[in-house]
Design an enzyme around this catalytic site. Structure first.
Site, PDB file in Angstrom:
ATOM      1  N   GLU A  10      61.203  93.191   9.577  1.00 15.81           N
ATOM      2  CA  GLU A  10      60.284  93.737  10.569  1.00 15.81           C
ATOM      3  C   GLU A  10      60.012  92.592  11.550  1.00 15.81           C
ATOM      4  OE1 GLU A  10      55.797  95.384  11.349  1.00 15.81           O
ATOM      5  OE2 GLU A  10      56.243  93.778   9.933  1.00 15.81           O
ATOM      6  N   ASP A  59      58.109  91.963   5.609  1.00  9.26           N
ATOM      7  CA  ASP A  59      57.012  92.247   6.524  1.00  9.26           C
ATOM      8  C   ASP A  59      56.705  91.052   7.427  1.00  9.26           C
ATOM      9  OD1 ASP A  59      54.656  93.984   7.258  1.00  9.26           O
ATOM     10  OD2 ASP A  59      53.564  92.256   6.492  1.00  9.26           O
TER      11      ASP A  59
END
Length: 792
Positions: A520, A467
């Site tokens: 990401e 993330d």
């Protein structure tokens, strides 16, 4: 907060040592019978003492009465009682002394403490404040126990002395920790049940280099850590204590005395199990005894490179997929559902423990513990196992970018900026009210790298979606001028984060064959999926945020206006092969007022659903892997709510539009099964030779057409009509494949809720040059639909 302890009181040991025990200061929380202490040795004399080493396994004689112990030096006593002693084992336990062996114990609340050994029973004299000591008139003292009697108790409780044990951490462990290279850090730090010197118990170890002292506290001592000071293991910054008799299920924390003399009570950063939030204590985890049933999956998962294999991912929030289900219940329902829809993988939003449920797992405090909200670590293993046995891979969201500031967790853990950067301009994350890790500190980097390995190795996960990578790579991420400090070269990139990500990826790929890492990363950082040996970050895939943004902008326009945004749909092919991409329609796109995927489409309900279906058909044919968030597979109308989960009720037969939603779900299943059966859609995902535009400039028609090619098998043509107008006899130049083409999929099919316009008969290839190709076909394009055509 921690669980409220049971009311304190005197304890009487049962006559039968195998009988269950009530919890107490010295009782194993499991009530387990203590194992024999054969082979226990007294602590070796410290180098500064002049005492000669004692022979092994001495036999106490029991002759003579205990003598008063020399009083403990005032500064030693003060440090011990106030949790500031770096070496409690040097003043507690058994040590050679003039006239025999000095035994000192720290047992707060005890009335009497007696040393019990073969042929010896000697009561220690009280020194006040829970300290008891005496010099036993014996030349040697081998294994012994303490009989501890508390106020109001007629019988004593027989226990091993925690301070009679040598450290259970070896020199290699400490060396690797100090070097930041311990790739199985969870086996060295945290709470580990073990048999040490023949005695069963739990070894506790924590990294707190800035602490003056550390004490263990928990429900086993009524949350009073005075009697459990830990020893410092030198320059490693590690503090350690072996507690005999303590087993799985015990609640604990660390009471840390900071440099300014204050105390802070912290959960274990390495805890492998935690209390269920909002409680915050760490829990001694069970032994790793889970019996896996996924050997075939684990042996075969790495045989085909992920880039040249089908991958379609169903993203879900485990706690709200079907609210109220735990890991075990999910294991009963999720694999069958995902397999029916044909997805190859699931992606679980962060499963690690987090105090605030509203963060959906993106503000982690327990990096090594699956959230207790849904069950135990073995329950989580069972879920992964069940998915593997159903042929489904498991990807988890992993959050090494930041952590929350909760005062019982990682922030200023030992009273100093430890896990976070010491520079506030680098520590504070401006968007999320959290702290960023100090990637330049080798122990912190080790904590995270080992954590990535931990999830893959201990829980058999097949992928890590990392993330917020962009927030790690840029020092000025979401920061105004003057609110960030440049790197040592004056730049805005974070070399420490780059080095960490490279190390993490290289380590995971080396240790865990078949695992894939996914970034990401929302910027144009060069080389995200390039190998580390060639200077890249080393990820396997990168989320294609540009594709997601551009395509949704296009789809949100009324069809009459889409001609002005045609390049939003074609631009992705300009950079499609610059990285290895995943095409994400994730939870981020269906929350915070953005609406569900179907609600982004213009027009009436029929047009919205048709555009939704056409978009999915285009997405599944586009180069790259696919990811779809739960609820979007059946076109739920509302954006996602973590409290309510997907709107499953729209599929109920009694709902007026249930058929519409079931039709979209049927389409997703056919897309997945058709995708997996067509090598042209995945074998050359990272090879430009696997794609060719057929029609890329028909902006006025809202039409796109392209061909996909594999290493074997036939090509596949994808033709998209993003206009509500039926276009008949639309000529498209096709690859030089003689014969006929047939519809393999039509998103306008009546089965999916469409109008049924299409090409029921095969289409003949004609020797008519078109779109720069020598042959062409004439095809009927349904309204707001995508066709897949394959050779007949």
């Amino acid at each position: 907060m921690h669980s409220r302890p049971q009311a304190a009181g005197p304890l009487v040991p049962p006559a039968d040592p195998a009988a269950p025990r009530r919890p107490g200061p010295d009782a194993p929380v499991t009530g387990a019978r203590p194992e024999p202490a054969a082979g226990v040795r007294p602590p070796a004399p410290r180098p500064e003492t002049a005492a000669a080493p004692r022979p092994a396994d001495p036999t106490p004689t029991g002759s003579g009465a205990p003598q008063p112990a020399p009083p403990l030096a005032a500064h030693e006593r003060d440090r011990l009682l106030h949790g500031a002693h770096h070496d409690p084992h040097n003043v507690l336990g058994a040590h050679p002394a003039p006239g025999g062996v000095l035994v000192r114990a720290l047992r707060p609340g005890a009335r009497t403490v007696t040393v019990v050994a073969d042929g010896l029973r000697a009561e220690l004299a009280s020194e006040g404040d829970g300290l008891f000591a005496a010099v036993l008139p014996v030349p040697e003292l081998g294994e012994y126990r303490l009989a501890v009697r508390y106020e109001g108790s007629a019988a004593a409780h027989l226990v091993h002395d925690a301070y009679s044990f040598l450290p259970s951490l070896g020199e290699l462990d400490l060396h690797l920790i100090a070097e930041g290279r311990h790739e199985e850090l969870w086996k060295a730090l945290g709470a580990r049940t073990m048999t040490h010197r023949g005695v069963r118990g739990t070894r506790f170890a924590v990294w707190a280099p800035g602490a003056q002292g550390v004490r263990l506290t928990g429900d086993f001592c009524f949350w009073n850590g005075t009697g459990h000071p830990m020893r410092s293991l030198g320059s490693s910054g590690v503090w350690e204590l072996f507690v005999p008799g303590l087993g799985p299920g015990a609640l604990y924390k660390f009471d840390i005395r900071t440099a300014d003399g204050s105390h802070t009570v912290r959960a274990d950063p390495m805890a492998r199990r935690t209390e269920c939030p909002p409680a915050t204590a760490s829990v001694v985890a069970e032994d790793d005894t889970y019996v896996w049933g996924d050997a075939q999956w684990m042996a075969s998962r790495g045989r085909r490179p992920a880039h040249a294999a089908p991958m379609s991912v169903y993203e879900l929030h485990p706690a709200s997929w079907r609210p109220g289900l735990g890991y075990r219940e999910l294991a009963e329902q999720l694999p069958a559902y995902v397999a029916e829809l044909g997805f190859t993988h699931v992606e679980l939003m962060p499963p690690a423990e987090h105090p605030f449920g509203g963060s959906w797992g993106y503000q982690v405090t327990g990096y090594y513990a699956p959230t207790a909200r849904l069950g135990s670590p073995d329950d989580f293993r069972h879920l992964v196992d069940a998915l593997h046995r159903a042929g489904i891979g498991v990807i988890i969201d992993w959050v090494p970018a930041h952590f929350p500031k909760d005062e019982w967790a990682l922030a200023r853990f030992d009273g100093t900026p430890l896990y976070e950067h010491a520079d506030p301009l680098r520590a504070e994350h401006p968007d999320w009210g959290t702290l960023e890790f100090d990637y330049g500190r080798r122990e912190v980097r080790n904590f995270l790298v080992a954590n990535a390995v931990y999830w893959c190795q201990e829980f058999h996960v097949d992928g890590l979606r990392v993330d917020a990578v962009a927030s790690m790579l840029y020092l000025d991420y979401s920061r105004e001028d003057g609110a960030w400090s440049p790197n040592e070269f004056g730049g805005r990139d974070n070399p420490d984060a780059v080095a960490f990500l490279q190390e993490m990826n290289a380590t995971v790929y080396r240790r865990c064959p078949g695992v894939v890492t996914i970034a990401e990363e929302s910027t144009a950082w060069d080389g995200v999926t390039r190998s580390t040996e060639h200077g890249g970050l080393g990820f396997g895939f990168k989320w294609n945020m540009g594709w997601m943004h551009d395509s949704l902008v296009y789809m949100s326009k009324e069809p009459v206006h889409r001609r002005y945004h045609h390049n939003e749909m074609t631009f992705s092919m300009v950079y499609a092969y610059s990285e290895n991409y995943v095409l994400p329609i994730s939870h981020d796109e269906v929350v915070h007022g953005k609406g569900a995927l179907v609600s982004k489409m213009p027009g009436d309900w029929w047009q919205q659903r048709a555009s939704h279906r056409a978009y999915l058909g285009w997405m599944w044919a586009h180069p790259g892997k696919q990811l779809l968030f739960m609820g979007q597979e059946f076109a739920q109308g509302a954006e996602w709510s973590a409290d309510e989960g997907p709107q499953w009720w729209v599929l109920d037969p009694g709902y007026s539009a249930a058929g519409d939603h079931r039709g979209v779900r049927d389409l997703v299943a056919d897309l997945n099964h058709g995708y997996r059966a067509a090598p042209a859609l995945w074998q050359r995902d990272t090879d430009p030779a696997g794609f060719a535009w057929l029609v890329g400039d028909a902006a006025d028609d809202n039409v796109l057409a392209f061909a996909r090619f594999g290493d074997d098998g036939p090509p596949l043509l994808a033709v998209c009509n993003f206009s509500p107008v039926v276009r008949r006899d639309y000529r498209i130049g096709v690859p030089a494949v003689s014969g006929m083409w047939r519809e393999a999929l039509n998103t306008d099919g009546t089965r999916y809720g469409g109008s049924g316009v299409g090409n029921p008969e095969p289409l003949r290839t004609e020797a008519v040059a078109w779109h720069g190709r020598d042959s062409s076909i004439r095809v009927t394009l349904p309204p707001l639909a995508t066709l897949w055509l394959v050779p007949a």
